[in-house]
Scaffold this motif. Structure first.
Motif, mmCIF file in Angstrom:
data_model
loop_
_atom_site.group_PDB
_atom_site.id
_atom_site.type_symbol
_atom_site.label_atom_id
_atom_site.label_comp_id
_atom_site.label_asym_id
_atom_site.label_seq_id
_atom_site.Cartn_x
_atom_site.Cartn_y
_atom_site.Cartn_z
ATOM 1 N N GLU A 73 -28.751 11.900 93.243
ATOM 2 C CA GLU A 73 -28.881 10.475 92.945
ATOM 3 C C GLU A 73 -29.880 9.847 93.900
ATOM 4 O O GLU A 73 -30.038 10.284 95.045
ATOM 5 C CB GLU A 73 -27.543 9.749 93.099
ATOM 6 N N SER A 74 -30.511 8.790 93.441
ATOM 7 C CA SER A 74 -31.417 8.028 94.292
ATOM 8 C C SER A 74 -31.457 6.590 93.795
ATOM 9 O O SER A 74 -31.024 6.298 92.680
ATOM 10 C CB SER A 74 -32.824 8.632 94.294
ATOM 11 N N GLY A 75 -31.978 5.709 94.644
ATOM 12 C CA GLY A 75 -32.161 4.327 94.238
ATOM 13 C C GLY A 75 -31.173 3.346 94.829
ATOM 14 O O GLY A 75 -31.292 2.136 94.615
ATOM 15 N N GLY A 76 -30.184 3.845 95.553
ATOM 16 C CA GLY A 76 -29.231 2.932 96.173
ATOM 17 C C GLY A 76 -29.847 2.201 97.343
ATOM 18 O O GLY A 76 -30.962 2.484 97.776
ATOM 19 N N GLY A 77 -29.097 1.224 97.850
ATOM 20 C CA GLY A 77 -29.569 0.481 98.996
ATOM 21 C C GLY A 77 -28.892 -0.863 99.105
ATOM 22 O O GLY A 77 -27.860 -1.110 98.469
ATOM 23 N N LEU A 78 -29.480 -1.711 99.914
ATOM 24 C CA LEU A 78 -28.951 -3.052 100.150
ATOM 25 C C LEU A 78 -29.699 -4.049 99.268
ATOM 26 O O LEU A 78 -30.944 -4.052 99.245
ATOM 27 C CB LEU A 78 -29.121 -3.426 101.619
ATOM 28 N N VAL A 79 -28.950 -4.881 98.577
ATOM 29 C CA VAL A 79 -29.553 -5.879 97.703
ATOM 30 C C VAL A 79 -28.743 -7.163 97.815
ATOM 31 O O VAL A 79 -27.530 -7.136 98.052
ATOM 32 C CB VAL A 79 -29.605 -5.370 96.239
ATOM 33 N N GLN A 80 -29.409 -8.273 97.663
ATOM 34 C CA GLN A 80 -28.727 -9.557 97.712
ATOM 35 C C GLN A 80 -28.005 -9.845 96.401
ATOM 36 O O GLN A 80 -28.410 -9.337 95.344
ATOM 37 C CB GLN A 80 -29.725 -10.673 98.008
ATOM 38 N N PRO A 81 -26.972 -10.655 96.443
ATOM 39 C CA PRO A 81 -26.303 -11.051 95.199
ATOM 40 C C PRO A 81 -27.302 -11.644 94.213
ATOM 41 O O PRO A 81 -28.185 -12.424 94.592
ATOM 42 C CB PRO A 81 -25.288 -12.095 95.674
ATOM 43 N N GLY A 82 -27.142 -11.247 92.959
ATOM 44 C CA GLY A 82 -28.071 -11.684 91.930
ATOM 45 C C GLY A 82 -29.256 -10.755 91.745
ATOM 46 O O GLY A 82 -30.010 -10.896 90.770
ATOM 47 N N GLY A 83 -29.431 -9.825 92.642
ATOM 48 C CA GLY A 83 -30.552 -8.899 92.566
ATOM 49 C C GLY A 83 -30.300 -7.739 91.620
ATOM 50 O O GLY A 83 -29.246 -7.652 90.970
ATOM 51 N N SER A 84 -31.269 -6.841 91.559
ATOM 52 C CA SER A 84 -31.200 -5.692 90.651
ATOM 53 C C SER A 84 -31.508 -4.404 91.402
ATOM 54 O O SER A 84 -32.227 -4.413 92.409
ATOM 55 C CB SER A 84 -32.212 -5.856 89.513
ATOM 56 N N ASN A 87 -14.993 -0.739 82.650
ATOM 57 C CA ASN A 87 -14.624 -2.149 82.757
ATOM 58 C C ASN A 87 -15.675 -2.907 83.566
ATOM 59 O O ASN A 87 -15.420 -3.389 84.667
ATOM 60 C CB ASN A 87 -13.252 -2.270 83.399
ATOM 61 N N ILE A 88 -16.869 -2.994 82.980
ATOM 62 C CA ILE A 88 -18.006 -3.661 83.623
ATOM 63 C C ILE A 88 -18.388 -4.845 82.756
ATOM 64 O O ILE A 88 -18.414 -4.730 81.533
ATOM 65 C CB ILE A 88 -19.213 -2.704 83.748
ATOM 66 N N GLU A 89 -18.689 -5.952 83.407
ATOM 67 C CA GLU A 89 -19.106 -7.145 82.668
ATOM 68 C C GLU A 89 -20.260 -6.784 81.733
ATOM 69 O O GLU A 89 -21.288 -6.248 82.162
ATOM 70 C CB GLU A 89 -19.541 -8.232 83.629
ATOM 71 N N LYS A 90 -20.073 -7.050 80.475
ATOM 72 C CA LYS A 90 -21.022 -6.617 79.459
ATOM 73 C C LYS A 90 -22.419 -7.157 79.718
ATOM 74 O O LYS A 90 -22.600 -8.334 80.004
ATOM 75 C CB LYS A 90 -20.550 -7.060 78.077
ATOM 76 N N GLY A 91 -23.389 -6.248 79.630
ATOM 77 C CA GLY A 91 -24.784 -6.653 79.733
ATOM 78 C C GLY A 91 -25.380 -6.561 81.116
ATOM 79 O O GLY A 91 -26.595 -6.584 81.266
ATOM 80 N N ARG A 92 -24.551 -6.436 82.143
ATOM 81 C CA ARG A 92 -25.136 -6.379 83.483
ATOM 82 C C ARG A 92 -25.666 -4.992 83.806
ATOM 83 O O ARG A 92 -26.661 -4.860 84.501
ATOM 84 C CB ARG A 92 -24.100 -6.782 84.538
ATOM 85 N N LEU A 137 -26.390 -8.357 90.345
ATOM 86 C CA LEU A 137 -25.399 -7.654 91.156
ATOM 87 C C LEU A 137 -24.539 -8.625 91.950
ATOM 88 O O LEU A 137 -25.008 -9.693 92.390
ATOM 89 C CB LEU A 137 -26.080 -6.664 92.089
ATOM 90 N N LYS A 138 -23.288 -8.235 92.125
ATOM 91 C CA LYS A 138 -22.314 -9.056 92.824
ATOM 92 C C LYS A 138 -21.737 -8.257 93.998
ATOM 93 O O LYS A 138 -21.757 -7.024 93.973
ATOM 94 C CB LYS A 138 -21.196 -9.453 91.863
ATOM 95 N N PRO A 139 -21.216 -8.945 94.989
ATOM 96 C CA PRO A 139 -20.636 -8.216 96.139
ATOM 97 C C PRO A 139 -19.581 -7.188 95.714
ATOM 98 O O PRO A 139 -19.468 -6.132 96.348
ATOM 99 C CB PRO A 139 -20.027 -9.336 96.980
ATOM 100 N N GLU A 140 -18.851 -7.485 94.662
ATOM 101 C CA GLU A 140 -17.821 -6.539 94.217
ATOM 102 C C GLU A 140 -18.390 -5.286 93.585
ATOM 103 O O GLU A 140 -17.652 -4.351 93.263
ATOM 104 C CB GLU A 140 -16.841 -7.220 93.246
#
Length: 117
Positions: free
Chosen positions: A6-17, A61-66, A85-88
């Protein structure tokens, strides 16, 4: 032996992608389905979504469309596009690949996604 990386993880601010990728390597292997799971601290691993070689998707169980799963069969690669993205959503995200034969399943080691301001 088959490895999933896997790759692409990291730190992102809320609302980011973020866009996660997972590629197979090692022995030649064409999975029936590939998927993403995640595990937040103190929680059980949960399904994010899966996609078959035919392109059929199934989301947990993920909010549809995100979140959107896609796959490039020729490359045995699966992607997870995560928007708003959300903190949760903070968790280790794991990729898996399921073979056509019963009991054949491989897991990656995971990539950490942290959503925080």
């Amino acid at each position: 032996q088959v490895q999933l990386v896997e790759s692409g993880g990291g730190l992102v601010q809320p609302g980011g992608s973020l866009r996660l990728s997972c590629a197979t390597s090692g022995r030649r292997f064409s999975p029936y389905a590939m998927g993403w799971y995640r595990q937040a601290p103190g929680n059980q691993r949960e399904l994010v979504g899966t996609i078959t070689s035919a392109g059929t998707t199934n989301y947990g169980n993920i909010e549809k469309g995100r979140f959107t799963i896609s796959r490039v069969n020729a490359e045995n690669t699966v992607y997870l596009q995560m928007n708003n993205l959300k903190p949760e959503d903070t968790a280790i995200y794991y990729c898996n690949a399921i073979g056509y034969d019963p009991g054949i399943i491989y897991w990656g080691k995971g990539t950490l996604v942290t959503v925080s301001s």
